[in-house]
Design an enzyme around this catalytic site. Structure first.
Site, PDB file in Angstrom:
ATOM      1  N   ASP A   1       0.807  -1.210   0.000  1.00 17.57           N
ATOM      2  CA  ASP A   1       0.000   0.000   0.000  1.00 17.57           C
ATOM      3  C   ASP A   1       0.844   1.266   0.000  1.00 17.57           C
ATOM      4  OD1 ASP A   1      -2.439  -1.249  -0.161  1.00 17.57           O
ATOM      5  OD2 ASP A   1      -2.765  -1.316   2.004  1.00 17.57           O
TER       6      ASP A   1
ATOM      7  N   TYR B   1      -7.426   4.432   6.141  1.00 18.90           N
ATOM      8  CA  TYR B   1      -7.448   3.354   7.131  1.00 18.90           C
ATOM      9  C   TYR B   1      -7.904   3.847   8.497  1.00 18.90           C
ATOM     10  CZ  TYR B   1      -4.193   1.366   3.699  1.00 18.90           C
ATOM     11  OH  TYR B   1      -3.600   0.926   2.562  1.00 18.90           O
ATOM     12  N   ALA B   2      -8.874   4.745   8.529  1.00 16.72           N
ATOM     13  CA  ALA B   2      -9.311   5.279   9.818  1.00 16.72           C
ATOM     14  C   ALA B   2      -9.829   4.180  10.733  1.00 16.72           C
ATOM     15  CB  ALA B   2     -10.392   6.339   9.604  1.00 16.72           C
TER      16      ALA B   2
END
Length: 257
Positions: A26, A140-141
């Protein structure tokens, strides 16, 4: 690969191609987005890392992926970004952007940061915390305790990290909202990270303003399977007992999840 495809791995990538293929995890995909965003070139990620949440294909599917790319058999999604401005004494001292998130974190492990947050120009709360994440649905919270938001939803997220407060819930606000966080004088040091790649040191009284980005990132997709299937595949979620009727069957082919 055809001439209109640029491969980004760990070195410099060109702009102006019809497609950017990113080989890596990522973090590398986020770097590919950084390269491709100014020209609006779509990015297609091939996961060579672990989870590869942003990736569209896996290492074992590389031949299948190349065939689809050569045939131009893919579709493109626009993903919302955020624009970030850091101000000190009213003057802009840094300008950044993010596809995933902008996080304000403590610079010293043993010290908290003292932050005042606001939404749409109105104060929300003051938190002594480890940090605050301001994210898009792509981000990506959820790893910081925030919600999982489907990428089709246009919104911004505000998620405090380990806040010492009675009210410290993750918030989902409109994409037209404006978020701001001010570093209080009691804070010894804070750091702003954009997509975990670009760092800005924040002195006391620094103000970080976040708005919807003017320029999206375009992600190339090989599959039209539901986002639910992606979550199940990437995180190996247990669904063995499910007996429901499928509303949309996943596409056949390698890496269809």
């Amino acid at each position: 690969l055809p001439e209109d495809v640029e491969v980004v791995s760990g070195s410099d990538g060109a702009r102006g191609s019809d497609l950017v293929i990113v080989l890596g995890g990522d973090g590398t995909i986020l770097r590919g987005a950084e390269v491709a965003r100014p020209s609006g070139t779509p990015v297609l990620g091939v996961n060579l890392g672990h989870i590869g949440f942003l990736a569209e294909a896996e290492r074992d599917d590389l031949s299948y992926t190349v065939e689809r790319v050569v045939a131009k058999d893919y579709h493109v999604e626009k993903r919302m970004t955020i624009d970030v401005v850091v101000r000190l004494d009213g003057q802009a001292v840094a300008r950044e952007w993010a596809l995933n998130d902008a996080s304000i974190e403590k610079a010293s492990r043993e010290r908290m940061v003292d932050l005042v947050t606001e939404v749409d120009g109105r104060p929300l709360s003051r938190w002594g915390c480890d940090g605050v994440v301001m994210a898009t649905p792509t981000g990506y919270a959820f790893s910081a305790g925030g919600p999982v938001v489907w990428p089709e939803v246009e919104a911004m997220l505000l998620v405090p990290i380990s806040a010492h407060a009675l009210f410290a819930r993750p918030l989902v606000v409109a994409p037209t909202s404006e978020l701001a966080v001010t570093v209080q004088p009691a804070t010894a040091g804070a750091v702003l990270w954009c997509d975990g790649r670009r760092r800005v040191d924040l002195p006391p009284n620094a103000r970080v303003e976040v708005r919807r980005g003017r320029r999206p990132v375009r992600l190339a997709r090989l599959h039209r399977s539901p986002f639910t299937d992606r979550l199940v595949a990437k995180f190996a979620l247990p669904v063995e007992g499910w007996r429901g009727s499928r509303l949309a069957e996943p596409e056949a082919g390698p890496g269809s999840a």
